[in-house]
Design a protein around this motif. Structure first.
Motif, short mmCIF file in Angstrom:
data_model
loop_
_atom_site.label_atom_id
_atom_site.label_comp_id
_atom_site.label_asym_id
_atom_site.label_seq_id
_atom_site.Cartn_x
_atom_site.Cartn_y
_atom_site.Cartn_z
N ARG B 99 20.05 8.04 -12.47
CA ARG B 99 20.25 8.71 -13.75
C ARG B 99 21.38 9.67 -13.99
NH1 ARG B 99 13.79 8.29 -15.67
NH2 ARG B 99 13.83 5.97 -15.37
N ALA B 100 21.68 10.19 -12.80
CA ALA B 100 23.01 11.05 -12.97
C ALA B 100 24.23 10.43 -13.31
CB ALA B 100 22.96 11.66 -11.62
N GLY B 101 24.03 8.95 -12.93
CA GLY B 101 25.56 8.13 -13.49
C GLY B 101 26.01 7.61 -12.10
N LEU B 102 25.57 7.81 -11.03
CA LEU B 102 26.02 7.18 -9.91
C LEU B 102 25.26 5.84 -9.57
CD1 LEU B 102 27.73 7.09 -7.33
CD2 LEU B 102 26.25 8.83 -6.54
N ILE B 103 25.92 4.62 -9.92
CA ILE B 103 25.42 3.46 -9.83
C ILE B 103 26.03 2.63 -8.86
CG2 ILE B 103 24.94 1.45 -11.15
CD1 ILE B 103 23.77 3.57 -12.33
N HIS B 104 24.95 2.25 -8.28
CA HIS B 104 25.29 1.27 -6.68
C HIS B 104 25.19 -0.21 -7.12
CE1 HIS B 104 24.44 0.93 -2.12
NE2 HIS B 104 25.17 -0.14 -2.55
N VAL B 105 26.24 -1.06 -7.02
CA VAL B 105 25.78 -2.27 -7.07
C VAL B 105 25.76 -3.05 -5.58
CG1 VAL B 105 26.69 -4.66 -7.94
CG2 VAL B 105 27.00 -2.59 -9.34
N ILE B 168 27.01 -6.64 -11.22
CA ILE B 168 28.19 -5.81 -11.72
C ILE B 168 27.76 -5.75 -13.36
CG2 ILE B 168 30.54 -5.65 -12.17
CD1 ILE B 168 31.06 -7.36 -9.71
N ALA B 169 27.49 -6.45 -13.88
CA ALA B 169 27.12 -6.45 -15.36
C ALA B 169 25.99 -5.48 -15.55
CB ALA B 169 26.83 -7.73 -16.00
N CYS B 170 24.90 -5.42 -14.86
CA CYS B 170 23.87 -4.34 -15.01
C CYS B 170 24.44 -3.21 -14.60
CB CYS B 170 22.66 -4.77 -14.01
SG CYS B 170 21.94 -6.18 -14.57
N GLY B 171 25.05 -2.85 -13.45
CA GLY B 171 25.97 -1.60 -13.30
C GLY B 171 26.63 -0.95 -14.28
N MET B 172 27.53 -1.99 -14.95
CA MET B 172 28.43 -1.37 -16.05
C MET B 172 27.19 -1.02 -17.33
SD MET B 172 31.24 -1.18 -15.43
CE MET B 172 32.04 -0.75 -16.82
N LEU B 173 26.17 -1.80 -17.71
CA LEU B 173 25.44 -1.33 -18.67
C LEU B 173 24.52 -0.04 -18.59
CD1 LEU B 173 23.51 -4.60 -19.78
CD2 LEU B 173 25.07 -3.43 -21.13
N ALA B 174 24.73 0.34 -17.20
CA ALA B 174 24.11 1.82 -17.36
C ALA B 174 25.14 2.89 -17.51
CB ALA B 174 23.58 1.64 -15.52
N ALA B 175 26.26 2.16 -18.04
CA ALA B 175 27.35 3.41 -18.11
C ALA B 175 27.63 4.34 -17.07
CB ALA B 175 26.93 4.19 -19.48
N PRO B 176 28.20 3.78 -15.92
CA PRO B 176 28.20 4.64 -14.79
C PRO B 176 29.41 5.69 -15.04
CG PRO B 176 29.41 2.50 -14.53
CD PRO B 176 28.58 2.25 -15.89
N ARG B 177 29.08 6.71 -14.29
CA ARG B 177 30.10 7.63 -14.25
C ARG B 177 30.78 7.43 -12.73
NH1 ARG B 177 27.81 12.88 -14.51
NH2 ARG B 177 29.92 13.67 -14.90
N LEU B 178 30.21 6.71 -11.89
CA LEU B 178 30.97 6.37 -10.60
C LEU B 178 30.17 5.00 -10.27
CD1 LEU B 178 32.98 6.64 -8.17
CD2 LEU B 178 31.19 8.14 -7.20
N LEU B 179 31.11 4.11 -9.97
CA LEU B 179 30.54 2.73 -9.69
C LEU B 179 30.75 2.39 -8.29
CD1 LEU B 179 28.89 0.38 -11.19
CD2 LEU B 179 31.32 -0.60 -11.46
N ILE B 180 29.55 1.99 -7.62
CA ILE B 180 29.70 1.75 -6.16
C ILE B 180 29.68 0.14 -6.22
CG2 ILE B 180 28.92 1.90 -3.87
CD1 ILE B 180 27.69 4.70 -4.13
N LEU B 181 30.73 -0.34 -5.81
CA LEU B 181 30.91 -1.89 -5.75
C LEU B 181 30.99 -2.08 -3.97
CD1 LEU B 181 33.12 -2.84 -8.33
CD2 LEU B 181 30.70 -3.00 -8.44
N ASP B 182 29.69 -2.77 -3.42
CA ASP B 182 29.66 -2.83 -2.21
C ASP B 182 30.18 -4.53 -1.68
OD1 ASP B 182 29.46 -3.08 0.59
OD2 ASP B 182 27.52 -2.36 0.65
N GLU B 183 31.18 -4.81 -1.46
CA GLU B 183 31.64 -6.23 -1.03
C GLU B 183 31.43 -7.03 -2.26
OE1 GLU B 183 31.92 -7.46 2.84
OE2 GLU B 183 31.68 -5.60 3.75
#
Lengths: 295, 259
Positions: B99-105, B168-183
């Protein structure tokens, strides 16, 4: 066997089926979402019945059948959430959570049952039915109270299905059940959802208790037998979908009705458990199930 | 200006096995950080710790100046068995992190097997924003047109690539301030890898800060500002973009000249 007998067996099977569907719903949703088996579910049924009696009956608060039922269901929701908080949440991250919660929910069941005994006493009670009399429709003779029950349960089950499939909260509950970690990463409030799930299960169990209390008699241990049946239903049906335990509930209700007529009341539990063992051997994921936990 | 994400001397693992030790990691506002290293050296465990799925053993995680972990000593085994918020606070709360905007895919996540694509997308934004509206509900389909046709399919019927797209789409819908993409391209065919790489480029182009883990140095070199080389549970080197060698050289550096 003549036609009127067949009709009355089917009718009694239907009435049992709707009750079992209500009870199995709560067991199944708690199992799929929290991954635990709630042995206090039977006590929830009894507590719901006593609360409805207390609120509704003329001898107590006298608010009437429906007000009593609604208040009891609402109170059971809160009680369910509190029980989850006290008896399940402390062990949430423990690797032996399944076994630990077997013990704690059994303890919870004992405590609730004895509380009911202390507060309302062991004497049989009955909730005054919403409607007296009988409905006659061709060959079908049905107690009005049973007809009310079947109608209310049908509406309730559809509402629950709609809630789980269509509303954001219901979808979130299913999401948590299917993949807790992915739900956490999405920012879902897993703990709140667990408490709500438990509360919902308790509320639906309470509703089942209200109906049992108004078509039969109530005692503090009235939930023990329904809990067993609900267990059979959940195992028979599997938990692949919300609907699988509903189908199984009607199947068990009808089988029980036939078995009571042909085999007798005392051997009917043996018939049901025998069937359950057979299903466990042949199709362990349940008759309508898939090898997967989800709602 | 302080960094967007600042990880200080972070240690952690799965009790009793320590997986990583004293990791320092900084991601600047608007930057893209690459994380590269051999399999099984703890990259995913590190990221799972940053997003709060597992409690850190020691160290600090600051996101936009706010500390995400509860400071203090690691709990003893006995108290960690209990999970009372009231009595014993968890050191990390994944909900708070998201909820702070750090979204982990997460890597190769099965997502929600029985939820359809549309259902999954419908809960994604509400979850991370505490009930807020998504900025652009069409975003998933602009990024991944293929998802549009699969709207009514359950996640368990999706291919690995489609499931990754959905994640990834779910991660983007969460309006991330930082997106973690693990492989994000793990185990995909070359064609799908390209498609996902394009999407990651598009997300990067939109100015979303990213922590990107991948095994393809070429892909990382095109995207990242800094490459963190992770090996044996700690970050051994931080290479600015210009100094990122090609795949062969980097592998030779890590494992010695085998070929």
């Amino acid at each position: 066997m003549d036609l009127p007998t067949l009709i009355s067996i089917l009718q009694s099977g239907l009435a049992l089926g709707v009750l079992y569907a209500l009870m199995a719903f709560g067991l199944a949703i708690v199992w799929t979402t929290l991954g635990i088996f709630n042995f206090a579910h039977g006590a929830f049924i009894a507590a719901g019945a006593y609360l409805a009696w207390q609120f509704g009956n003329a001898a107590a608060f006298g608010l009437g059948y429906w007000a009593g039922a609604v208040l009891a269901v609402a109170a059971m929701f809160v009680i369910g959430a509190v029980v989850q908080l006290l008896l399940v949440r402390p062990f949430e991250r423990h690797r032996d959570i399944v076994l630990l919660t077997v013990i704690t929910t059994l303890a919870g069941a004992t405590i609730i049952t004895n509380l009911l005994n202390v507060i309302w006493g062991p004497r049989m009670k009955q909730i005054e039915p919403a409607l007296d009399g009988e409905i006659v429709f061709g060959l079908v003779h049905m107690r009005s109270q049973e007809a009310v029950m079947i109608a209310v349960v049908a509406v309730t089950l559809f509402a629950l299905g709609w809630f789980l499939l269509r509303t954001p909260l219901g979808r979130s509950m299913r999401a948590v059940a299917q993949n807790r970690e992915a739900a956490q990463l999405m920012g879902l409030d897993v703990r709140l959802l667990y408490a709500l799930t438990f509360g919902l299960a308790a509320a639906v169990a309470g509703l089942a208790g209200v109906f049992i209390g108004s078509i039969r008699f109530m005692s503090p241990t009235m939930g023990d037998d329904p809990l067993q049946k609900a267990l059979v239903v959940v195992i028979l049906g599997g938990v692949a979908r919300f609907t699988s335990s509903v189908y199984a509930a009607f199947a068990v209700g009808i089988i029980e009705a036939f078995s009571t007529y042909f085999v007798g009341l005392y051997w009917t539990p043996a018939v049901l458990f025998g069937l359950m063992i057979l299903v466990l051997i042949v199709k362990p994921e349940g008759l309508f199930g898939r090898r997967q936990r989800s709602v | 200006m302080s960094a967007l994400l600042k990880v200080e001397r972070l240690s952690g693992g799965y009790e009793p096995v320590q997986i990583f030790k004293d990791v320092d990691l900084e991601v600047e506002h608007g930057a893209c950080a690459g994380l590269f290293g051999p399999n099984g050296h703890g990259k995913t465990t590190l990221l799972r710790t940053i997003s709060g799925l597992i409690d850190p053993w020691s160290g600090n995680i600051l996101f936009d100046g706010v500390q995400l972990n509860t400071p203090g000593e690691r709990r003893t085994r006995r108290s960690r068995n209990l999970n009372y918020d009231i009595l014993v606070r968890r050191r990390m709360d994944p909900k708070k992190v998201a909820r702070a905007g750090l979204i982990h895919v997460a890597q190769g996540s099965p997502l929600f097997p029985e939820l359809t694509v549309a259902e999954t997308l419908s809960i994604a934004p509400a979850a991370a924003r505490g009930g807020g509206r998504p900025s652009d509900p069409e975003l998933p389909f602009t990024l991944f047109p293929q998802l549009k046709e699969r709207r009514q399919s359950k996640a368990r019927f999706l291919s690995g690539g489609e499931r990754q797209m959905l994640a990834i789409a779910c991660g983007m819908l969460a309006a991330p301030r930082l997106l973690i993409l693990d492989e994000p391209t793990l185990g995909l065919s070359p064609k799908l890898r390209l498609e996902l790489a394009d999407a990651v480029h598009a997300i990067r182009g939109a100015g979303v800060p990213i922590i990107l883990v991948d095994q393809d140095v070429g892909f990382l070199r095109d995207l990242v500002d800094k490459l963190h080389v992770f090996d044996h549970g700690s970050i051994s080197r931080v290479l600015p973009r210009a100094d990122i060698p090609d795949h062969e050289t980097l592998m030779a550096d890590l494992f010695g000249k085998a070929h």
